[in-house]
Motif scaffolding. Structure first.
Motif, short mmCIF file in Angstrom:
data_model
loop_
_atom_site.label_atom_id
_atom_site.label_comp_id
_atom_site.label_asym_id
_atom_site.label_seq_id
_atom_site.Cartn_x
_atom_site.Cartn_y
_atom_site.Cartn_z
N THR A 87 0.68 -1.23 -0.08
CA THR A 87 0.08 0.07 -0.22
C THR A 87 0.91 1.13 0.15
O THR A 87 2.07 1.24 0.20
CB THR A 87 -1.07 -0.10 1.27
N PRO A 98 -4.66 2.42 1.11
CA PRO A 98 -4.53 1.88 2.33
C PRO A 98 -5.98 2.05 3.05
O PRO A 98 -6.68 3.07 2.89
CB PRO A 98 -3.63 2.99 3.03
N GLN A 102 -3.73 1.90 8.23
CA GLN A 102 -2.52 1.86 7.64
C GLN A 102 -2.09 3.33 6.83
O GLN A 102 -0.86 3.69 6.91
CB GLN A 102 -2.68 0.94 6.04
N MET A 137 3.13 -3.89 9.17
CA MET A 137 3.42 -2.95 7.80
C MET A 137 5.11 -2.68 8.19
O MET A 137 5.68 -2.38 9.22
CB MET A 137 2.89 -1.72 8.07
N VAL A 184 2.31 -4.99 3.61
CA VAL A 184 1.33 -5.04 4.56
C VAL A 184 1.03 -6.63 4.68
O VAL A 184 0.71 -7.31 3.71
CB VAL A 184 -0.07 -4.41 4.07
#
Length: 193
Positions: A87, A98, A102, A137, A184
């Motif tokens: 992302t 996202p 995120q 992440m 991710v």
């Protein structure tokens, strides 16, 4: 001392099992280690495929690999429990936009995508979706290789190919070292039996 060695051996054997064979109750540390391994495998495969495509047919060929091969590599590095994707705050493919969490993490990573020589990483276990989920992440700093398609000065042929394959592209204007995006990794955490 023997107890510590046995515990370490058991932990190492669990970590070396495929994710589908591992016990349902993994610790957060174990899930972070699994996520790191997935990012390393995915990132390495993607970089290798891109470099080979660019060597064979230039940057326009590399764009085609990103469009078709990158999702295939992500799928092959995912399974029933674990999913890996990418992302960014400036996506090339709108399917990679996202989530709210995120986006917050990307904003924080943007300030310092690399710390102590390593990409910044974050993780959490959340129950926001109704089922516990592990989310991880790892920052993707912009490398020199990326600038031909993601930088400020893009060749007109490359721009044309990007416009053809990604009409809503927002993933340009980066400089080396900028946060390009993030890998991710997510895992639904099974309910205890």
């Amino acid at each position: 001392m023997t107890k510590l060695i046995v515990t370490t051996a058991v932990l190492l054997s669990i970590l070396s099992m495929p994710a589908s064979a591992q016990p349902a109750a993994q610790s957060t540390d174990e899930m972070v280690n699994e996520a790191r391994a997935m990012v390393k495998a995915f990132g390495g495969s993607l970089k290798q495929a891109l470099q080979a495509a660019i060597k064979e047919g230039g940057l326009t060929n590399g764009i085609g690999v990103c469009k078709t091969v990158a999702p295939e590599i992500a799928a092959s590095n995912s399974n029933d429990e674990w999913r890996i994707s990418r992302t960014s705050l400036k996506v090339r493919n709108s399917n990679n936009a996202p989530t709210d969490w995120q986006a917050i993490q990307l904003q924080a990573m943007k300030k310092q995508p690399v710390k102590n020589g390593k990409p910044v990483e974050v993780w959490q276990v959340s129950e926001a979706s109704g089922q516990p989920e592990f989310q991880y992440m790892s920052a993707i700093p912009t490398q020199k290789l990326c600038l031909g398609c993601h930088g400020d000065s893009i060749d007109p042929k490359v721009k044309a190919k990007l416009a053809e394959l990604y009409p809503e592209d927002k993933a340009t204007g980066f400089s080396e070292g900028d946060l390009r995006g993030a890998f991710v990794v997510t895992r639904k955490i099974p309910a205890p039996e």
